[in-house]
Design an enzyme around this catalytic site. Sequence first.
Site, PDB file in Angstrom:
ATOM      1  CG  ASN A   1      25.141  40.607  46.637  1.00  0.00           C
ATOM      2  OD1 ASN A   1      23.994  41.029  46.786  1.00  0.00           O
ATOM      3  ND2 ASN A   1      25.975  40.428  47.641  1.00  0.00           N
TER       4      ASN A   1
ATOM      5  CG  HIS B   1      19.333  38.324  52.411  1.00  0.00           C
ATOM      6  ND1 HIS B   1      20.380  38.775  53.188  1.00  0.00           N
ATOM      7  CD2 HIS B   1      18.506  37.639  53.252  1.00  0.00           C
ATOM      8  CE1 HIS B   1      20.175  38.390  54.448  1.00  0.00           C
ATOM      9  NE2 HIS B   1      19.047  37.704  54.516  1.00  0.00           N
TER      10      HIS B   1
ATOM     11  NE  ARG C   1      25.139  37.061  46.957  1.00  0.00           N
ATOM     12  CZ  ARG C   1      25.268  37.140  48.268  1.00  0.00           C
ATOM     13  NH1 ARG C   1      26.298  36.563  48.874  1.00  0.00           N
ATOM     14  NH2 ARG C   1      24.375  37.805  48.989  1.00  0.00           N
TER      15      ARG C   1
ATOM     16  CB  THR D   1      29.584  38.806  50.198  1.00  0.00           C
ATOM     17  OG1 THR D   1      29.178  38.037  51.345  1.00  0.00           O
ATOM     18  CG2 THR D   1      28.900  40.158  50.236  1.00  0.00           C
TER      19      THR D   1
ATOM     20  CE  LYS E   1      20.923  41.219  48.710  1.00  0.00           C
ATOM     21  NZ  LYS E   1      22.372  41.492  48.934  1.00  0.00           N
TER      22      LYS E   1
ATOM     23  NE  ARG F   1      25.655  33.036  54.230  1.00  0.00           N
ATOM     24  CZ  ARG F   1      25.865  34.346  54.345  1.00  0.00           C
ATOM     25  NH1 ARG F   1      24.850  35.200  54.196  1.00  0.00           N
ATOM     26  NH2 ARG F   1      27.056  34.816  54.612  1.00  0.00           N
TER      27      ARG F   1
ATOM     28  CD  GLU G   1      17.897  37.616  57.887  1.00  0.00           C
ATOM     29  OE1 GLU G   1      17.779  36.825  56.919  1.00  0.00           O
ATOM     30  OE2 GLU G   1      18.999  38.081  58.240  1.00  0.00           O
TER      31      GLU G   1
ATOM     32  CG  PHE H   1      28.590  48.743  52.286  1.00  0.00           C
ATOM     33  CD1 PHE H   1      27.435  48.048  52.614  1.00  0.00           C
ATOM     34  CD2 PHE H   1      29.812  48.290  52.787  1.00  0.00           C
ATOM     35  CE1 PHE H   1      27.481  46.919  53.426  1.00  0.00           C
ATOM     36  CE2 PHE H   1      29.869  47.159  53.599  1.00  0.00           C
ATOM     37  CZ  PHE H   1      28.701  46.470  53.925  1.00  0.00           C
TER      38      PHE H   1
ATOM     39  CE1 TYR I   1      21.555  42.985  54.143  1.00  0.00           C
ATOM     40  CE2 TYR I   1      19.973  44.449  53.092  1.00  0.00           C
ATOM     41  CZ  TYR I   1      20.747  43.298  53.068  1.00  0.00           C
ATOM     42  OH  TYR I   1      20.713  42.464  51.972  1.00  0.00           O
TER      43      TYR I   1
HETATM   44  P1  IDP Z   1      25.904  38.490  52.548  1.00  0.00           P
HETATM   45  O1  IDP Z   1      24.733  39.072  51.792  1.00  0.00           O
HETATM   46  O2  IDP Z   1      26.745  37.595  51.663  1.00  0.00           O
HETATM   47  O3  IDP Z   1      25.504  37.835  53.849  1.00  0.00           O
HETATM   48  P2  IDP Z   1      26.900  40.723  54.167  1.00  0.00           P
HETATM   49  O4  IDP Z   1      28.327  40.927  54.543  1.00  0.00           O
HETATM   50  O5  IDP Z   1      25.939  40.287  55.214  1.00  0.00           O
HETATM   51  O6  IDP Z   1      26.876  39.708  52.907  1.00  0.00           O
HETATM   52  O7  IDP Z   1      26.387  42.082  53.508  1.00  0.00           O
HETATM   53  C1  IDP Z   1      25.020  42.247  53.226  1.00  0.00           C
HETATM   54  C2  IDP Z   1      24.874  42.906  51.876  1.00  0.00           C
HETATM   55  O8  IDP Z   1      25.458  44.207  51.920  1.00  0.00           O
HETATM   56  C3  IDP Z   1      25.620  42.205  50.722  1.00  0.00           C
HETATM   57  O9  IDP Z   1      24.922  41.108  50.192  1.00  0.00           O
HETATM   58  C4  IDP Z   1      25.745  43.351  49.733  1.00  0.00           C
HETATM   59  O10 IDP Z   1      24.506  43.584  49.065  1.00  0.00           O
HETATM   60  C5  IDP Z   1      26.017  44.527  50.659  1.00  0.00           C
HETATM   61  N1  IDP Z   1      27.463  44.743  50.826  1.00  0.00           N
HETATM   62  C6  IDP Z   1      28.302  44.069  51.637  1.00  0.00           C
HETATM   63  N2  IDP Z   1      29.561  44.537  51.509  1.00  0.00           N
HETATM   64  C7  IDP Z   1      29.501  45.524  50.600  1.00  0.00           C
HETATM   65  C8  IDP Z   1      30.478  46.403  50.039  1.00  0.00           C
HETATM   66  O11 IDP Z   1      31.669  46.349  50.348  1.00  0.00           O
HETATM   67  N3  IDP Z   1      30.034  47.309  49.110  1.00  0.00           N
HETATM   68  C9  IDP Z   1      28.727  47.391  48.745  1.00  0.00           C
HETATM   69  N4  IDP Z   1      27.779  46.590  49.245  1.00  0.00           N
HETATM   70  C10 IDP Z   1      28.155  45.670  50.162  1.00  0.00           C
HETATM   71 MG    MG Z   2      24.716  38.681  55.591  1.00  0.00          MG
END
Ligand code: IDP
Ligand code: MG
Length: 160
Positions: free
Chosen positions: A123, A126, A113, A102, A20, A96, A137, A68, A60
């Site tokens: 973070n 992805h 991470r 996350t 990212k 993963r 994707e 968010f 997304y």
């Molecule tokens: P992942 O990337 O671990 O699969 P997801 O739940 O799919 O997590 O969320 C996608 C992305 O959205 C996260 O990697 C993060 O960048 C962002 N994200 C998820 N939850 C939050 C939050 O509570 N606050 C801000 N950003 C978030």
């Molecule tokens: Mg995800």
Amino acid sequence: AFLSKPVASMGTEETYIMVKPDGVHRCLVGEIISRFEKKGFLLKGLKLFQCPKDLAQEHYKDLKEKSFYPSLIDYITSGPVVCMAWEGAGVVASARKLIGATNPLQAEPGTIRGDLAVQTGRNVVHGSDSPENGKREIALWFKEGELCQWVPAQAPWLIE
Ligand code: IDP
Ligand code: MG
């Protein structure tokens, strides 16, 4: 036969991994690529790319209703990302695990991470969450001709 056999076993699954914009700005690109390389997965595609807003929204789309979501789209489109397609048996779940939870504060030490980030909203990386999304994707982020079919010289030393 010794050299051609691993091709079939590596080609079972693919995942989309992306550094990212925070990871690019923080000069973590090499470090992050290196973790997947060293693990033994096969790199099929790689590019530095400025993500347009509509692509970020499509990528997304499942998070559209989240509070968010607007800031997530701003974040992902704020600067270049590094797009990668990786292949290998079990690569989706394994990637993963290498990436970690996350929320980086909950991610285990040793994960990307866990080692390199402190906030969910920054973070650094992805990874696709299922083989179906891996395919979806990769098709979304790469054009035809941007992916390479090849057998790494080390393949027989990775897969028996
Ligand atoms: P992942 O990337 O671990 O699969 P997801 O739940 O799919 O997590 O969320 C996608 C992305 O959205 C996260 O990697 C993060 O960048 C962002 N994200 C998820 N939850 C939050 C939050 O509570 N606050 C801000 N950003 C978030
Ligand atoms: Mg995800």
